[in-house]
Motif scaffolding. Structure first.
Motif, PDB file in Angstrom:
ATOM      1  N   GLU A  84       0.756  -1.329  -0.269  1.00 23.09           N
ATOM      2  CA  GLU A  84      -0.054  -0.122   0.380  1.00 23.09           C
ATOM      3  C   GLU A  84       0.924   1.522  -0.037  1.00 23.09           C
ATOM      4  OE1 GLU A  84      -4.339   0.035   2.450  1.00 23.09           O
ATOM      5  OE2 GLU A  84      -3.197   0.031   3.279  1.00 23.09           O
ATOM      6  N   GLY A  85       0.643   2.386  -0.643  1.00 15.22           N
ATOM      7  CA  GLY A  85       1.192   3.503  -0.273  1.00 15.22           C
ATOM      8  C   GLY A  85       0.247   4.959  -0.408  1.00 15.22           C
ATOM      9  N   LEU A  86       0.477   5.307  -0.137  1.00 20.01           N
ATOM     10  CA  LEU A  86      -0.282   6.828  -0.029  1.00 20.01           C
ATOM     11  C   LEU A  86      -0.633   7.830  -0.934  1.00 20.01           C
ATOM     12  CD1 LEU A  86      -2.744   8.851   2.103  1.00 20.01           C
ATOM     13  CD2 LEU A  86      -0.363   9.995   2.811  1.00 20.01           C
ATOM     14  N   VAL A  87      -1.644   8.374  -1.902  1.00 20.46           N
ATOM     15  CA  VAL A  87      -1.883   9.754  -3.172  1.00 20.46           C
ATOM     16  C   VAL A  87      -2.290  10.898  -2.063  1.00 20.46           C
ATOM     17  CG1 VAL A  87      -3.047  10.976  -4.233  1.00 20.46           C
ATOM     18  CG2 VAL A  87      -1.957   8.248  -4.645  1.00 20.46           C
ATOM     19  N   HIS A  88      -1.336  11.714  -1.024  1.00 19.72           N
ATOM     20  CA  HIS A  88      -1.787  12.645  -0.324  1.00 19.72           C
ATOM     21  C   HIS A  88      -2.830  13.549  -1.278  1.00 19.72           C
ATOM     22  CE1 HIS A  88      -2.036  15.991   2.234  1.00 19.72           C
ATOM     23  NE2 HIS A  88      -1.296  15.411   2.978  1.00 19.72           N
ATOM     24  N   VAL A  89      -3.861  14.127  -1.437  1.00 21.51           N
ATOM     25  CA  VAL A  89      -4.791  15.295  -1.419  1.00 21.51           C
ATOM     26  C   VAL A  89      -4.115  16.449  -2.380  1.00 21.51           C
ATOM     27  CG1 VAL A  89      -5.139  16.308   0.192  1.00 21.51           C
ATOM     28  CG2 VAL A  89      -6.852  16.201  -1.439  1.00 21.51           C
ATOM     29  N   SER A  90      -2.893  16.362  -1.871  1.00 22.74           N
ATOM     30  CA  SER A  90      -1.595  17.501  -2.256  1.00 22.74           C
ATOM     31  C   SER A  90      -1.402  17.333  -3.564  1.00 22.74           C
ATOM     32  CB  SER A  90      -1.088  18.070  -1.039  1.00 22.74           C
ATOM     33  OG  SER A  90      -0.329  17.259  -0.921  1.00 22.74           O
ATOM     34  N   THR A  91      -1.266  16.198  -3.762  1.00 22.67           N
ATOM     35  CA  THR A  91      -0.553  16.157  -4.998  1.00 22.67           C
ATOM     36  C   THR A  91      -1.698  16.170  -6.383  1.00 22.67           C
ATOM     37  OG1 THR A  91      -1.041  13.415  -4.927  1.00 22.67           O
ATOM     38  CG2 THR A  91       0.740  14.748  -3.916  1.00 22.67           C
ATOM     39  N   LEU A  92      -2.996  16.033  -5.976  1.00 25.06           N
ATOM     40  CA  LEU A  92      -4.207  15.844  -7.375  1.00 25.06           C
ATOM     41  C   LEU A  92      -4.521  17.457  -7.759  1.00 25.06           C
ATOM     42  CD1 LEU A  92      -6.887  13.938  -5.355  1.00 25.06           C
ATOM     43  CD2 LEU A  92      -5.267  12.835  -7.018  1.00 25.06           C
ATOM     44  N   LEU A  93      -3.347  17.435  -8.717  1.00 22.84           N
ATOM     45  CA  LEU A  93      -3.555  18.947  -9.304  1.00 22.84           C
ATOM     46  C   LEU A  93      -4.193  19.412 -10.674  1.00 22.84           C
ATOM     47  CD1 LEU A  93       0.447  18.947  -9.515  1.00 22.84           C
ATOM     48  CD2 LEU A  93      -0.743  20.276  -7.244  1.00 22.84           C
ATOM     49  N   ASP A  94      -5.158  18.409 -10.706  1.00 23.55           N
ATOM     50  CA  ASP A  94      -6.181  19.205 -11.496  1.00 23.55           C
ATOM     51  C   ASP A  94      -7.564  19.518 -11.007  1.00 23.55           C
ATOM     52  OD1 ASP A  94      -6.698  16.787 -10.474  1.00 23.55           O
ATOM     53  OD2 ASP A  94      -7.800  16.468 -12.531  1.00 23.55           O
ATOM     54  N   ASP A  95      -7.459  19.974 -10.011  1.00 21.71           N
ATOM     55  CA  ASP A  95      -9.202  19.851  -9.048  1.00 21.71           C
ATOM     56  C   ASP A  95      -8.706  20.248  -7.912  1.00 21.71           C
ATOM     57  OD1 ASP A  95     -11.218  21.552  -8.923  1.00 21.71           O
ATOM     58  OD2 ASP A  95     -12.502  19.571  -9.929  1.00 21.71           O
TER      59      ASP A  95
END
Length: 707
Positions: free
Chosen positions: A649-660
């Motif tokens: 498992e790994g984490l996608v931090h919300v700060s890396t979602l740059l399209d919106d």
């Protein structure tokens, strides 16, 4: 002790009001010569939490004083939950400010408040009965005049203050063991002194060593234990063989993993008249070698369980016992506890059973892999090699299927998750991550062990024998309500959800999602809703197995509760009943054994998972920049976790979602874009890239790959 029971019964009477020790001495007409003994009993009962002394020096039972006694389960966010000694009582939420210096795993007394926190009962710690964290493993952080140790266990929310003079020369970033010298209070952290420096957190081997030391168990056995074990004879005395049921002529096999070294269970099956079969489950008789009151028994009890880390095993018993004298090796006579069960093969109904001390001789050491090849792939070479047991294996499969059907019909919840194994090279470096699929052989052994554990528990329960049960409470109602809301979003729901739920309702959901894209995510969320099974002297059943009565009997080499109940069963079958004195002795001692073993089991599970997760992260450190397909496995306010096909498992931090700009929707287990309405929700398949691997934090950071 009889006096304890008499005192408790008196205090539980409806008309009883708390009174002083002097008044109790008068009530029970205790003579002067026995006064000190009686006062010692009161003090012991108070320290155990079975009675409480209030501010007016008066004694009463907790339940009559709006108090609950239990063990504190800490949370990384600072609050905690009281897990009551009485498994029928609801868990109690405790705010950080109401912990009053209590720490994770302490035994405490909690006063219930009139309010609830949300839907949960809440309370305040008013007394600490037993401290669990005498020593803490953590990372040393240095400053000019003092230092702090940040605990590795996130459930211990207090950093430990360390005076410079007590740092033992520890440096920034080193893993240390700190001994608590002053416990925390409302506005003060605990204080301690460093007693050992393990090395820098990034040094090879320090990470696993820190995990081991967190258990407070040495890898090596004390010299006096090893000396005692060395004197145990290898030969079984002839008089011991003669007094036991002789099953050496019964064809039997062990079925274990490829790398197993301790074989504590063997199975046999014979045809009886009229479509009936006799299943034999034969468990190594560890109690013959581990006698109560010996240093060997005390060490086994202290350890509570064997611990299976990713690169080593810390056994409960020394190797001479675990891998030799108590291991059911093939073509060697061994002492066993056998449970012989007669079944109707057509219906799977249990017709009769016998529990007996036995002498056995295993014919073949089989592995899951071999049995699966014989039964599922009809491997001609293996069928020829084991032709004397092939038909018996087929008969076992037939019975296993029936037992599983019965268990499923009554509502047993079956989570069919694949086990993830980390493959290491000779230097302990992870070289592969593999999924271990469960085949016919694994399920067969599981079905037989579950049935045996039930039969044994029911036998002792019916005889009203003091015992250690394996219990599993139904899920918390608040969690079930949240689960049902989540399922509703996917088009499913739990039937009959009111004050309680039957496990069959949960299994029905699992059956409906089987083969669907959301199967894994529903199974994962449902599993997280479940309580954790543990040991207790009170039989409340096992929710997950939909079993009215359950125990752990089948692994005494690696679990102390199994060893303990073997002793009880042997007494019962040899004496037919237990004396009043023996019953009272067991009633007095079994709770502390069950409680300790539950704690040790949780520690072992945490350590096993932690060591495996550590190596998973290490395996991915050279995979930065690589792309994978994964499934969103968890959604948190700060981002979402993605599980790859290899179980990592790994984490996608919300700060890396740059399209919106994405908003967290807790009820939908999702992030939804403000402008695009793009959704990342639990269970979605997604392409990601490995962006960062942090060994120190044991975290893998991911970024979404957009086409």
């Amino acid at each position: 002790m009889r006096i304890k029971k008499t005192i408790l019964n008196f205090m539980k009477e409806k008309a009883y009001k708390p009174i002083t020790a002097e008044e109790l001495l008068e009530v029970f007409e205790i003579p002067e010569k026995d006064k000190n003994m009686f006062l010692e009993v009161l003090a012991k009962m108070e320290s155990e939490g079975s009675i409480i002394k209030n501010r007016k020096e008066c004694y009463g039972v907790p339940e009559r004083m709006n108090l609950i006694v239990g063990r504190l389960q800490g949370h990384s966010k600072g609050f905690g939950f009281l897990i009551p000694d009485n498994p029928e009582q609801e868990d109690v939420y405790i705010n950080f400010k109401d912990l009053n210096g209590a720490m994770h795993d302490d035994r405490v007394v909690v006063r219930l408040t009139s309010k609830k926190s949300g839907k949960r009962l809440s309370g305040e710690v008013i007394k600490i009965l037993e401290r669990a964290n005498q020593q803490i493993v953590g990372t040393y952080e240095d400053s000019d005049n003092f230092g702090f140790v940040v605990p590795d266990d996130s459930r211990i929310s207090h950093d430990v203050f360390v005076p410079k003079s007590e740092s033992k020369g520890a440096k920034e970033g080193q893993k240390v063991i700190v001994k608590i010298t002053s416990w925390p209070e409302k506005s003060r952290n605990p204080e301690g002194k460093v007693i050992e420096v393990l090395g820098h957190k990034d040094d090879p081997g320090v990470d696993i060593e820190a995990i081991i030391r967190k258990l407070e168990l040495p890898a090596d056995f004390p010299a006096e234990v090893m000396e005692m074990v060395s004197e145990i004879p290898e030969e079984i005395p002839e008089d011991e063989k003669k007094r036991r049921k002789d099953l050496r002529d019964v064809k039997m096999v062990t079925i274990d993993g490829e790398d197993a070294k301790d074989y504590d269970d063997a199975v046999s099956i014979v045809n009886l008249e009229g479509d009936k079969v006799r299943l034999g489950v034969h468990i190594a008789d560890v109690t013959h070698y581990v006698r109560p009151g010996t240093v060997l028994d005390e060490e086994a009890r202290k350890r509570g369980t064997s611990i299976y880390l990713v690169d080593r095993v810390i056994p409960m018993l020394p190797e001479k016992l675990s891998n030799n004298l108590c291991s059911l090796r093939s073509n060697v006579e061994r002492l066993a506890m056998s449970v012989l069960m007669d079944f109707d093969l057509e219906t799977g109904e249990l017709l009769d059973y016998e529990m007996t001390e036995s002498i056995i001789e295993v014919n073949h050491r089989l592995t899951y892999n071999k049995v699966n090849k014989i039964l599922m792939k009809e491997d001609e070479e293996l069928i020829s090699e084991y032709q004397d047991v092939v038909e018996k294996l087929k008969l076992m499969t037939q019975l296993s299927t029936k037992l599983k059907e019965i268990r499923s019909e009554r509502g047993s919840v079956d989570f069919d998750f694949s086990e993830i194994n980390v493959i290491l090279d000779e230097d302990g470096k992870p070289i592969d991550i593999v999924k271990a699929e469960r085949g016919v052989a694994e399920k067969l052994i599981e079905d037989f062990m579950i049935k045996t554990n039930e039969v044994v528990a029911e036998a002792m329960y019916d005889r009203e024998i003091p015992f250690i049960y394996r219990v599993h409470e139904q899920p918390n109602m608040e969690k079930l309500t949240d689960l049902n809301e989540f399922l509703h979003n996917l088009g499913y729901h739990i039937k009959g959800l009111k004050e309680e739920v039957h496990p069959k309702a949960l299994q029905t959901v699992l059956n409906k999602v089987e083969g669907e894209p959301e199967e894994k995510v529903v199974s994962t969320v449902l599993l997280r809703t479940m309580q954790q099974a543990h040991y207790h002297i009170q039989n409340i059943g096992h929710f997950g197995l939909a079993s009215d009565c359950y125990s752990h009997f089948t692994s005494p080499i690696r679990r102390y509760p199994d060893l303990m109940i073997h002793r009880i069963i042997k007494e019962v079958i040899n004496q037919q009943s237990l004396s009043k004195q023996r019953r009272e002795e067991l009633e007095s001692n079994l709770f502390s054994i069950a409680d300790h073993c539950s704690i040790q089991e949780r520690k072992a599970m945490d350590a096993e998972l932690e060591s495996k997760d550590l190596k998973k992260v290490e395996y991915m450190k050279d995979k930065i920049g690589q792309e994978y397909i994964g499934v969103i496995s968890s959604v948190m306010p700060f981002g979402f976790f993605v599980e790859l096909d290899n179980g990592i498992e790994g984490l996608v931090h919300v700060s890396t979602l740059l399209d919106d700009y994405y908003h967290y929707h807790e009820d939908k287990y999702a992030f939804i874009g403000e402008r695009t309405a793009n959704i990342y929700k639990l269970g979605d398949e997604i392409k990601i890239e490995i962006s960062k691997v942090d060994l120190a934090e044991r975290q893998i950071d991911l970024e979404v790959v957009t086409d």
